[in-house]
Design a protein around this motif. Structure first.
Motif, PDB file in Angstrom:
ATOM      1  N   TRP A 131     -13.296  -2.780   4.063  1.00 44.39           N
ATOM      2  CA  TRP A 131     -13.286  -1.327   3.906  1.00 44.39           C
ATOM      3  C   TRP A 131     -12.067  -0.699   4.566  1.00 44.39           C
ATOM      4  O   TRP A 131     -11.638   0.389   4.169  1.00 44.39           O
ATOM      5  CB  TRP A 131     -14.565  -0.727   4.488  1.00 44.39           C
ATOM      6  CG  TRP A 131     -15.748  -0.967   3.613  1.00 44.39           C
ATOM      7  CD1 TRP A 131     -16.771  -1.857   3.825  1.00 44.39           C
ATOM      8  CD2 TRP A 131     -16.025  -0.331   2.369  1.00 44.39           C
ATOM      9  NE1 TRP A 131     -17.678  -1.816   2.797  1.00 44.39           N
ATOM     10  CE2 TRP A 131     -17.241  -0.878   1.881  1.00 44.39           C
ATOM     11  CE3 TRP A 131     -15.386   0.643   1.610  1.00 44.39           C
ATOM     12  CZ2 TRP A 131     -17.815  -0.492   0.677  1.00 44.39           C
ATOM     13  CZ3 TRP A 131     -15.942   1.041   0.404  1.00 44.39           C
ATOM     14  CH2 TRP A 131     -17.137   0.480  -0.055  1.00 44.39           C
ATOM     15  N   ALA A 132     -11.475  -1.360   5.543  1.00 45.24           N
ATOM     16  CA  ALA A 132     -10.295  -0.800   6.215  1.00 45.24           C
ATOM     17  C   ALA A 132      -9.126  -0.628   5.257  1.00 45.24           C
ATOM     18  O   ALA A 132      -8.574   0.483   5.131  1.00 45.24           O
ATOM     19  CB  ALA A 132      -9.906  -1.667   7.413  1.00 45.24           C
ATOM     20  N   PRO A 133      -8.689  -1.685   4.542  1.00 45.74           N
ATOM     21  CA  PRO A 133      -7.601  -1.472   3.595  1.00 45.74           C
ATOM     22  C   PRO A 133      -7.982  -0.575   2.421  1.00 45.74           C
ATOM     23  O   PRO A 133      -7.114   0.093   1.846  1.00 45.74           O
ATOM     24  CB  PRO A 133      -7.254  -2.892   3.123  1.00 45.74           C
ATOM     25  CG  PRO A 133      -8.448  -3.718   3.420  1.00 45.74           C
ATOM     26  CD  PRO A 133      -9.043  -3.111   4.661  1.00 45.74           C
ATOM     27  N   ILE A 134      -9.286  -0.546   2.062  1.00 51.43           N
ATOM     28  CA  ILE A 134      -9.720   0.348   0.975  1.00 51.43           C
ATOM     29  C   ILE A 134      -9.537   1.807   1.385  1.00 51.43           C
ATOM     30  O   ILE A 134      -9.043   2.636   0.604  1.00 51.43           O
ATOM     31  CB  ILE A 134     -11.188   0.063   0.590  1.00 51.43           C
ATOM     32  CG1 ILE A 134     -11.285  -1.295  -0.105  1.00 51.43           C
ATOM     33  CG2 ILE A 134     -11.734   1.170  -0.311  1.00 51.43           C
ATOM     34  CD1 ILE A 134     -12.705  -1.716  -0.439  1.00 51.43           C
ATOM     35  N   LEU A 185      -7.089   4.559  -0.348  1.00 48.53           N
ATOM     36  CA  LEU A 185      -7.552   5.852  -0.866  1.00 48.53           C
ATOM     37  C   LEU A 185      -6.751   7.013  -0.260  1.00 48.53           C
ATOM     38  O   LEU A 185      -6.438   7.982  -0.945  1.00 48.53           O
ATOM     39  CB  LEU A 185      -9.043   6.029  -0.583  1.00 48.53           C
ATOM     40  CG  LEU A 185      -9.977   5.115  -1.379  1.00 48.53           C
ATOM     41  CD1 LEU A 185     -11.427   5.311  -0.923  1.00 48.53           C
ATOM     42  CD2 LEU A 185      -9.850   5.375  -2.881  1.00 48.53           C
ATOM     43  N   CYS A 186      -6.432   6.896   1.027  1.00 47.27           N
ATOM     44  CA  CYS A 186      -5.624   7.933   1.665  1.00 47.27           C
ATOM     45  C   CYS A 186      -4.235   8.008   1.044  1.00 47.27           C
ATOM     46  O   CYS A 186      -3.682   9.090   0.838  1.00 47.27           O
ATOM     47  CB  CYS A 186      -5.513   7.673   3.167  1.00 47.27           C
ATOM     48  SG  CYS A 186      -7.026   7.993   4.083  1.00 47.27           S
ATOM     49  N   ARG A 187      -3.670   6.844   0.750  1.00 44.81           N
ATOM     50  CA  ARG A 187      -2.356   6.825   0.119  1.00 44.81           C
ATOM     51  C   ARG A 187      -2.416   7.401  -1.288  1.00 44.81           C
ATOM     52  O   ARG A 187      -1.465   8.028  -1.751  1.00 44.81           O
ATOM     53  CB  ARG A 187      -1.820   5.394   0.085  1.00 44.81           C
ATOM     54  CG  ARG A 187      -1.479   4.845   1.445  1.00 44.81           C
ATOM     55  CD  ARG A 187      -0.397   5.661   2.119  1.00 44.81           C
ATOM     56  NE  ARG A 187       0.866   5.578   1.419  1.00 44.81           N
ATOM     57  CZ  ARG A 187       1.918   6.346   1.676  1.00 44.81           C
ATOM     58  NH1 ARG A 187       1.851   7.259   2.612  1.00 44.81           N
ATOM     59  NH2 ARG A 187       3.032   6.208   0.997  1.00 44.81           N
ATOM     60  N   VAL A 188      -3.525   7.205  -1.990  1.00 46.65           N
ATOM     61  CA  VAL A 188      -3.689   7.792  -3.324  1.00 46.65           C
ATOM     62  C   VAL A 188      -3.677   9.312  -3.235  1.00 46.65           C
ATOM     63  O   VAL A 188      -2.998  10.002  -4.005  1.00 46.65           O
ATOM     64  CB  VAL A 188      -4.986   7.286  -3.984  1.00 46.65           C
ATOM     65  CG1 VAL A 188      -5.310   8.109  -5.232  1.00 46.65           C
ATOM     66  CG2 VAL A 188      -4.866   5.809  -4.344  1.00 46.65           C
ATOM     67  N   ILE A 190       8.513   4.752  -9.767  1.00 44.26           N
ATOM     68  CA  ILE A 190       9.121   3.556 -10.351  1.00 44.26           C
ATOM     69  C   ILE A 190      10.210   2.982  -9.453  1.00 44.26           C
ATOM     70  O   ILE A 190      10.296   1.761  -9.251  1.00 44.26           O
ATOM     71  CB  ILE A 190       9.699   3.874 -11.746  1.00 44.26           C
ATOM     72  CG1 ILE A 190       8.574   4.286 -12.698  1.00 44.26           C
ATOM     73  CG2 ILE A 190      10.446   2.664 -12.310  1.00 44.26           C
ATOM     74  CD1 ILE A 190       9.078   4.851 -14.018  1.00 44.26           C
ATOM     75  N   PHE A 191      11.043   3.853  -8.901  1.00 44.67           N
ATOM     76  CA  PHE A 191      12.224   3.386  -8.183  1.00 44.67           C
ATOM     77  C   PHE A 191      12.146   3.592  -6.667  1.00 44.67           C
ATOM     78  O   PHE A 191      12.525   2.709  -5.904  1.00 44.67           O
ATOM     79  CB  PHE A 191      13.477   4.070  -8.734  1.00 44.67           C
ATOM     80  CG  PHE A 191      13.675   3.854 -10.210  1.00 44.67           C
ATOM     81  CD1 PHE A 191      13.912   2.588 -10.707  1.00 44.67           C
ATOM     82  CD2 PHE A 191      13.617   4.916 -11.098  1.00 44.67           C
ATOM     83  CE1 PHE A 191      14.097   2.370 -12.066  1.00 44.67           C
ATOM     84  CE2 PHE A 191      13.797   4.713 -12.457  1.00 44.67           C
ATOM     85  CZ  PHE A 191      14.033   3.441 -12.945  1.00 44.67           C
ATOM     86  N   GLY A 192      11.655   4.754  -6.225  1.00 49.15           N
ATOM     87  CA  GLY A 192      11.598   5.021  -4.794  1.00 49.15           C
ATOM     88  C   GLY A 192      10.522   4.240  -4.088  1.00 49.15           C
ATOM     89  O   GLY A 192      10.741   3.652  -3.028  1.00 49.15           O
ATOM     90  N   GLY A 193       9.321   4.210  -4.681  1.00 48.14           N
ATOM     91  CA  GLY A 193       8.190   3.571  -4.023  1.00 48.14           C
ATOM     92  C   GLY A 193       8.327   2.074  -3.860  1.00 48.14           C
ATOM     93  O   GLY A 193       7.713   1.480  -2.974  1.00 48.14           O
ATOM     94  N   THR A 194       9.114   1.450  -4.716  1.00 46.59           N
ATOM     95  CA  THR A 194       9.282  -0.002  -4.648  1.00 46.59           C
ATOM     96  C   THR A 194      10.525  -0.409  -3.855  1.00 46.59           C
ATOM     97  O   THR A 194      10.735  -1.606  -3.620  1.00 46.59           O
ATOM     98  CB  THR A 194       9.400  -0.581  -6.069  1.00 46.59           C
ATOM     99  OG1 THR A 194      10.488   0.061  -6.752  1.00 46.59           O
ATOM    100  CG2 THR A 194       8.117  -0.335  -6.859  1.00 46.59           C
ATOM    101  N   ALA A 195      11.352   0.556  -3.448  1.00 46.45           N
ATOM    102  CA  ALA A 195      12.647   0.235  -2.835  1.00 46.45           C
ATOM    103  C   ALA A 195      12.494  -0.542  -1.529  1.00 46.45           C
ATOM    104  O   ALA A 195      13.158  -1.565  -1.324  1.00 46.45           O
ATOM    105  CB  ALA A 195      13.449   1.513  -2.599  1.00 46.45           C
ATOM    106  N   SER A 196      11.631  -0.069  -0.637  1.00 52.36           N
ATOM    107  CA  SER A 196      11.462  -0.732   0.654  1.00 52.36           C
ATOM    108  C   SER A 196      10.943  -2.155   0.483  1.00 52.36           C
ATOM    109  O   SER A 196      11.419  -3.091   1.133  1.00 52.36           O
ATOM    110  CB  SER A 196      10.494   0.070   1.532  1.00 52.36           C
ATOM    111  OG  SER A 196      10.966   1.377   1.712  1.00 52.36           O
ATOM    112  N   ILE A 254       0.845  -1.198   0.000  1.00 50.43           N
ATOM    113  CA  ILE A 254       0.000   0.000   0.000  1.00 50.43           C
ATOM    114  C   ILE A 254       0.885   1.255   0.000  1.00 50.43           C
ATOM    115  O   ILE A 254       0.596   2.252  -0.667  1.00 50.43           O
ATOM    116  CB  ILE A 254      -0.931   0.015   1.232  1.00 50.43           C
ATOM    117  CG1 ILE A 254      -1.938  -1.137   1.143  1.00 50.43           C
ATOM    118  CG2 ILE A 254      -1.656   1.353   1.351  1.00 50.43           C
ATOM    119  CD1 ILE A 254      -2.965  -0.985   0.058  1.00 50.43           C
ATOM    120  N   PHE A 255       1.972   1.198   0.754  1.00 49.34           N
ATOM    121  CA  PHE A 255       2.953   2.284   0.772  1.00 49.34           C
ATOM    122  C   PHE A 255       3.439   2.564  -0.646  1.00 49.34           C
ATOM    123  O   PHE A 255       3.529   3.720  -1.080  1.00 49.34           O
ATOM    124  CB  PHE A 255       4.123   1.868   1.670  1.00 49.34           C
ATOM    125  CG  PHE A 255       5.181   2.926   1.875  1.00 49.34           C
ATOM    126  CD1 PHE A 255       4.854   4.153   2.406  1.00 49.34           C
ATOM    127  CD2 PHE A 255       6.501   2.662   1.544  1.00 49.34           C
ATOM    128  CE1 PHE A 255       5.840   5.110   2.628  1.00 49.34           C
ATOM    129  CE2 PHE A 255       7.491   3.606   1.755  1.00 49.34           C
ATOM    130  CZ  PHE A 255       7.155   4.838   2.299  1.00 49.34           C
TER     131      PHE A 255
END
Length: 432
Positions: free
Chosen positions: A122-125, A129-132, A383-389, A68-69
């Protein structure tokens, strides 16, 4: 923080007006909030996961939360494209106000959101949405605030902007583990896992509304005639013309973000969830790293102010290639090994984190700097930062500890190559 001395070359630095100082403060604190909120989610993923996902395996739940991050990063390019274009058309100030509002509200919602046990799917949804919303907001916040600050200060003070904006970024990076450490140490790991993880999000939301108030007097750097001539077509015609520079920004940003998120999010999460290190000790060491970044950004900004930032950038980026392999030393549990790796790469990290945003802004002309820089930044981070962790934890779980350092080293080498090509073809438009 406002330096009015002379450069090493003897040229007197121009003083900043009170309006410029207030503007830099408002822009800088926005970066503090962005990075605080973004880092909090990453740092607390091992606590968030079990509350929002049904898995009973803590490692799997952590990976779900980190996924989700990463989704939030995917929406950064959209924020860059849409909000960056509006920044070139209607002005910087309005978009800077909007981005902070979006971040503050979405962070507050995460803080009070019900868990999977209470509302099911609904919790993960809601979390998604907040992460979006946060992804769209941050897609423009960092690149546009740097561009805005560069346009506010006198010519030749780009090094100061690099240092001061990085300082505020690193304050956010520092505050995230510091607040987490204080809360964890105060209430204990049990309460932290149950409900205490929400407290840092409440702090971030409150901070956001304070910054919104401060930005009400933010100066506008786009002139009336520039705004009158700007259309969506003209902005994107310019961006397409400078596609090589956009490509260079993607790798300039992506490489350093992969390095940064590995050090500030991936390694701490791996230490807690995979290596089972004491969480309070992990938060304490990550806080020490934040202090190094805060102090180091001011030192680097002072060193490069009035100098050729491009030369410093190239050297700093090349140093990433050997330093990223330090993480191979942390292959078994032990807080000492974690500390050595985390702090060992801090000097190279602070050099790169200080310079990359101003270097990115330098590759785009003012008339479409908001859209072009934000697009490249958003794609690089997505592409690169979001997938690093996620990649760091995943590679470690597969026993492929060598894969991630090789990945970051290749990205760093490509960032230098594409930067030199873009500089040769399209030139640089800020600093030297």
């Amino acid at each position: 923080m406002i330096d009015t001395g002379v450069t090493k070359k003897g040229r007197k630095r121009e003083r900043f007006t009170p309006e410029v100082r207030r503007g830099i403060l408002g822009l800088g604190l926005g970066n503090t909030l962005e990075w605080y909120d973004w880092m909090i989610f990453g740092l607390l993923s091992s606590y968030i996961g079990p509350h929002f996902f049904p898995s009973v395996d803590p490692v799997t739940a952590t990976l779900d939360a980190l996924a989700i991050f990463a989704v939030g990063f995917l929406f950064r390019p959209l924020g860059g494209v849409v909000l960056g274009t509006f920044a070139d058309r209607i002005g910087r100030r309005k978009i800077m106000m909007l981005s902070i509002t979006m971040m503050a509200i979405s962070t507050l919602v995460i803080a009070v959101s019900p868990t999977y046990a209470e509302i099911g799917i609904w919790a993960p949804i809601i979390l998604l949405l907040c992460r979006v919303v946060q992804g769209i907001s941050t897609g423009v916040e960092a690149p546009l605030s740097t561009a805005h600050a560069v346009e506010l200060v006198p010519e030749g003070r780009e090094g100061f902007v690099a240092g001061i904006i990085s300082f505020f970024v690193n304050v956010g990076i520092l505050l995230a583990p510091l607040v987490s450490f204080i809360v964890s140490a105060s209430i204990g790991d049990g309460a932290m896992s149950e409900w205490g993880w929400r407290i840092p999000f409440v702090v971030g939301a409150a901070f956001g509304f304070v910054i919104l108030y401060l930005r009400r007097t933010l100066p506008e750097t786009m002139k009336k005639d520039e705004l009158a001539q700007a259309t969506t077509g003209s902005v994107w015609m310019g961006v397409r013309k400078s596609w090589v520079s956009v490509l260079a920004i993607i790798f300039v940003v992506g490489a350093v973000q992969a390095y940064n998120y590995a050090w500030n999010v991936g390694l701490p999460n791996s230490a807690r969830s995979t290596m089972q290190e004491d969480p309070t000790a992990v938060f304490a060491l990550t806080t020490v790293l934040g202090i190094v970044l805060v102090v180091g950004s001011l030192v680097v900004g002072r060193l490069v102010d009035g100098r050729a930032i491009s030369q410093w950038f190239i050297v700093a980026r090349i140093l990433v290639i050997p330093s990223v392999f330090l993480m191979l030393l942390y292959v078994q549990p032990g807080i000492g090994g974690f500390a050595a790796v985390l702090l060992g790469g801090s000097v190279v990290l602070v050099l790169n984190m200080t310079l990359y945003n101003v270097v990115s802004a330098s590759l785009m002309p003012k008339s479409y700097r908001g859209a072009g820089t934000s697009l490249g930044y958003g794609l690089g981070v997505a592409i690169f930062g979001g997938t690093a962790s996620f990649l760091l934890v995943w590679f470690h779980s597969l026993g492929l500890d060598w894969a991630f350092p090789v990945y970051v080293a290749v990205l760093s080498a490509l960032s230098v190559i594409f930067y030199l090509i873009a500089r040769r073809i399209n030139g640089i438009h800020v600093g030297k």
